[in-house]
Motif scaffolding. Structure first.
Motif, mmCIF file in Angstrom:
data_model
loop_
_atom_site.group_PDB
_atom_site.id
_atom_site.type_symbol
_atom_site.label_atom_id
_atom_site.label_comp_id
_atom_site.label_asym_id
_atom_site.label_seq_id
_atom_site.Cartn_x
_atom_site.Cartn_y
_atom_site.Cartn_z
ATOM 1 N N ARG A 54 36.231 39.627 35.346
ATOM 2 C CA ARG A 54 37.311 39.545 36.343
ATOM 3 C C ARG A 54 38.334 40.665 36.176
ATOM 4 O O ARG A 54 39.533 40.472 36.393
ATOM 5 C CB ARG A 54 37.987 38.170 36.285
ATOM 6 C CG ARG A 54 37.024 37.027 36.585
ATOM 7 C CD ARG A 54 37.701 35.674 36.565
ATOM 8 N NE ARG A 54 36.741 34.615 36.848
ATOM 9 C CZ ARG A 54 37.033 33.324 36.874
ATOM 10 N NH1 ARG A 54 38.279 32.931 36.622
ATOM 11 N NH2 ARG A 54 36.115 32.420 37.129
ATOM 12 N N ARG A 56 39.379 43.263 37.992
ATOM 13 C CA ARG A 56 39.210 43.674 39.384
ATOM 14 C C ARG A 56 39.455 45.164 39.590
ATOM 15 O O ARG A 56 38.652 45.853 40.234
ATOM 16 C CB ARG A 56 40.160 42.860 40.272
ATOM 17 C CG ARG A 56 40.044 43.163 41.762
ATOM 18 C CD ARG A 56 40.955 42.255 42.570
ATOM 19 N NE ARG A 56 40.819 42.504 43.994
ATOM 20 C CZ ARG A 56 41.516 43.420 44.651
ATOM 21 N NH1 ARG A 56 42.422 44.174 44.002
ATOM 22 N NH2 ARG A 56 41.341 43.595 45.959
ATOM 23 N N LEU A 94 35.356 40.865 45.506
ATOM 24 C CA LEU A 94 36.618 41.297 44.893
ATOM 25 C C LEU A 94 37.775 41.278 45.894
ATOM 26 O O LEU A 94 38.901 41.623 45.541
ATOM 27 C CB LEU A 94 36.450 42.705 44.316
ATOM 28 C CG LEU A 94 35.450 42.833 43.159
ATOM 29 C CD1 LEU A 94 35.196 44.302 42.838
ATOM 30 C CD2 LEU A 94 35.958 42.102 41.921
#
Length: 220
Positions: A54, A56, A94
């Motif tokens: 995660r 991003r 995302l």
């Protein structure tokens, strides 16, 4: 890719895999240059690690670096579209919709200029275009593209899962546009199709959207 690097990635130890992937990327650049399968593949491995952790911003940066390589590294047009579709999917995951649209546009340019793209890849690109335009509020264009993908599914008799995805995409777009009756029609067809195939995930997508259609009809 080293055995240790491969082990960390497949053992889901992505945090330890990242430094090894970065080192592999540097080696690939030195030995083969950035326009090589080796460099592109290590970049894709990095994207996988960043997404799973995660991270991003790192994932988005890696995607932005990888996308310009595709047409210089991959010769087959269908394979190029396949890679663009995969990157579009990740960018949508995302929630970077501008980047998703940029990548998807590249796939559509190839599709519009070539006649030898595999039908599943063409439909996948159009499905993503429908979803992106729906997300960005361009409902009319989303519906046009969605209906094109639906016609291709009918013409080439693609699998029910893809056909149902087309129906769900169009139904969701009609909902957002405010045409609730059309939304119900497409979503009901998707639900029926998925249930006939015991595809409960696909059916759940339609069933999650349908109540909002009926609620908003009641509010009119």
């Amino acid at each position: 890719m080293s055995i240790l690097e491969q082990y960390y990635r497949y053992d889901n130890n992505f945090e330890n895999a990242i430094p090894l992937e970065i080192e592999s990327q540097k080696i690939a650049e030195q030995l083969y240059g950035i326009y090589s399968d080796e460099y592109l593949n290590t970049t894709i491995h990095l994207i996988t690690c960043y997404v799973r952790l995660r991270q991003r911003s790192q994932a988005i940066t890696a995607i932005e670096n990888a996308v310009p390589l595709i047409e210089n590294v991959i010769q087959d047009k269908s394979d190029q579209v396949h890679k663009y579709n995969n990157f579009t999917m990740v960018a949508m995951h995302l929630e970077d919709y501008s980047l998703s649209q940029i990548i998807n546009d590249k796939a559509l340019v190839i599709i519009n200029s070539s006649t030898d793209i595999s039908t599943p890849e063409v439909i996948d690109a159009k499905l993503w275009a429908c979803q992106i335009n729906n997300t960005l509020g361009d409902y009319n264009n989303a519906i046009i593209i969605g209906l094109e993908s639906l016609e291709l599914c009918k013409k080439y008799k693609l699998d029910e899962a893809t056909y149902g995805r087309c129906l769900n995409n169009i139904g969701d777009t009609y909902l957002n546009k405010g045409d609730y009756k059309s939304a119900i029609s497409f979503l009901t067809e998707a639900k029926t199709l998925y249930l006939s195939e015991n595809d409960y995930y696909g059916a759940a997508v339609a069933l999650n959207i349908l109540p909002r259609c009926y609620e908003r009809i009641g509010d009119e």
